[in-house]
Design a protein around this motif. Structure first.
Motif, PDB file in Angstrom:
ATOM      1  N   GLY A  33      -4.001   4.897  -8.587  1.00  0.00           N
ATOM      2  CA  GLY A  33      -3.453   5.577  -7.414  1.00  0.00           C
ATOM      3  C   GLY A  33      -1.980   5.309  -7.189  1.00  0.00           C
ATOM      4  N   LEU A  34      -1.472   4.237  -7.753  1.00  0.00           N
ATOM      5  CA  LEU A  34      -0.049   3.931  -7.607  1.00  0.00           C
ATOM      6  C   LEU A  34       0.823   4.955  -8.325  1.00  0.00           C
ATOM      7  CD1 LEU A  34      -0.145   0.060  -8.030  1.00  0.00           C
ATOM      8  CD2 LEU A  34       0.236   1.345  -5.940  1.00  0.00           C
ATOM      9  N   THR A  35       0.330   5.519  -9.412  1.00  0.00           N
ATOM     10  CA  THR A  35       1.113   6.557 -10.094  1.00  0.00           C
ATOM     11  C   THR A  35       1.203   7.807  -9.225  1.00  0.00           C
ATOM     12  OG1 THR A  35      -0.839   7.381 -11.263  1.00  0.00           O
ATOM     13  CG2 THR A  35       0.486   5.714 -12.368  1.00  0.00           C
ATOM     14  N   GLY A  36       0.121   8.117  -8.523  1.00  0.00           N
ATOM     15  CA  GLY A  36       0.157   9.257  -7.610  1.00  0.00           C
ATOM     16  C   GLY A  36       1.127   9.042  -6.464  1.00  0.00           C
ATOM     17  N   ALA A  37       1.179   7.804  -5.971  1.00  0.00           N
ATOM     18  CA  ALA A  37       2.132   7.496  -4.897  1.00  0.00           C
ATOM     19  C   ALA A  37       3.566   7.622  -5.406  1.00  0.00           C
ATOM     20  CB  ALA A  37       1.880   6.100  -4.361  1.00  0.00           C
ATOM     21  N   GLY A  38       3.814   7.169  -6.610  1.00  0.00           N
ATOM     22  CA  GLY A  38       5.152   7.287  -7.189  1.00  0.00           C
ATOM     23  C   GLY A  38       5.559   8.738  -7.374  1.00  0.00           C
ATOM     24  N   MET A  39       4.632   9.550  -7.843  1.00  0.00           N
ATOM     25  CA  MET A  39       4.947  10.969  -8.004  1.00  0.00           C
ATOM     26  C   MET A  39       5.156  11.640  -6.653  1.00  0.00           C
ATOM     27  SD  MET A  39       2.695  12.326 -11.211  1.00  0.00           S
ATOM     28  CE  MET A  39       1.137  11.635 -10.720  1.00  0.00           C
ATOM     29  N   GLY A  40       4.366  11.243  -5.649  1.00  0.00           N
ATOM     30  CA  GLY A  40       4.528  11.817  -4.316  1.00  0.00           C
ATOM     31  C   GLY A  40       5.878  11.501  -3.721  1.00  0.00           C
ATOM     32  N   ILE A  41       6.330  10.268  -3.890  1.00  0.00           N
ATOM     33  CA  ILE A  41       7.647   9.873  -3.380  1.00  0.00           C
ATOM     34  C   ILE A  41       8.743  10.651  -4.098  1.00  0.00           C
ATOM     35  CG2 ILE A  41       9.273   7.943  -3.277  1.00  0.00           C
ATOM     36  CD1 ILE A  41       6.798   6.145  -2.825  1.00  0.00           C
ATOM     37  N   GLU A  53       3.731   6.137   0.392  1.00  0.00           N
ATOM     38  CA  GLU A  53       3.740   4.702   0.131  1.00  0.00           C
ATOM     39  C   GLU A  53       2.500   4.024   0.711  1.00  0.00           C
ATOM     40  OE1 GLU A  53       5.289   1.346  -1.595  1.00  0.00           O
ATOM     41  OE2 GLU A  53       6.047   3.391  -1.743  1.00  0.00           O
ATOM     42  N   ALA A  54       2.003   4.535   1.829  1.00  0.00           N
ATOM     43  CA  ALA A  54       0.794   3.956   2.428  1.00  0.00           C
ATOM     44  C   ALA A  54      -0.415   4.144   1.520  1.00  0.00           C
ATOM     45  CB  ALA A  54       0.537   4.584   3.788  1.00  0.00           C
ATOM     46  N   THR A  55      -0.522   5.293   0.873  1.00  0.00           N
ATOM     47  CA  THR A  55      -1.648   5.483  -0.040  1.00  0.00           C
ATOM     48  C   THR A  55      -1.531   4.564  -1.247  1.00  0.00           C
ATOM     49  OG1 THR A  55      -0.530   7.313  -1.149  1.00  0.00           O
ATOM     50  CG2 THR A  55      -2.024   7.862   0.655  1.00  0.00           C
ATOM     51  N   GLY A  56      -0.314   4.358  -1.720  1.00  0.00           N
ATOM     52  CA  GLY A  56      -0.111   3.442  -2.837  1.00  0.00           C
ATOM     53  C   GLY A  56      -0.435   2.010  -2.465  1.00  0.00           C
TER      54      GLY A  56
END
Length: 76
Positions: free
Chosen positions: A18-26, A59-62
């Motif tokens: 899920g951290l990769t998704g947070a990085g892409m979202g940011i 960032e909260a989801t990450g």
């Protein structure tokens, strides 16, 4: 015992995906901010708070994914 330890490590690794998704979202949020500001510089003061809100939510989801990973490693 070894099977449980392997399952903990695999679960923690899957939770960090899920951290990769947070990085892409940011990245998408700030790319949209740059795009919007370059198209209409007058809207910068309006767009920036929305970009910070999008950054915080991404960032909260990450951080939630990271917390679950740490709970799997050290709490169980």
């Amino acid at each position: 015992m070894q099977l449980v330890l392997a399952a903990k490590y695999m679960g923690a690794a899957m939770a960090t995906i899920g951290l990769t998704g947070a990085g892409m979202g940011i990245a998408i949020v700030f790319a949209a901010l740059i795009n919007g500001t370059s198209r209409n510089p007058g809207l910068r003061n309006t767009l920036f708070p929305f970009a910070i809100l999008g950054f915080a939510l991404s960032e909260a989801t990450g951080l939630f994914c990271l917390m679950i990973s740490f709970l799997l490693l050290y709490g169980v």
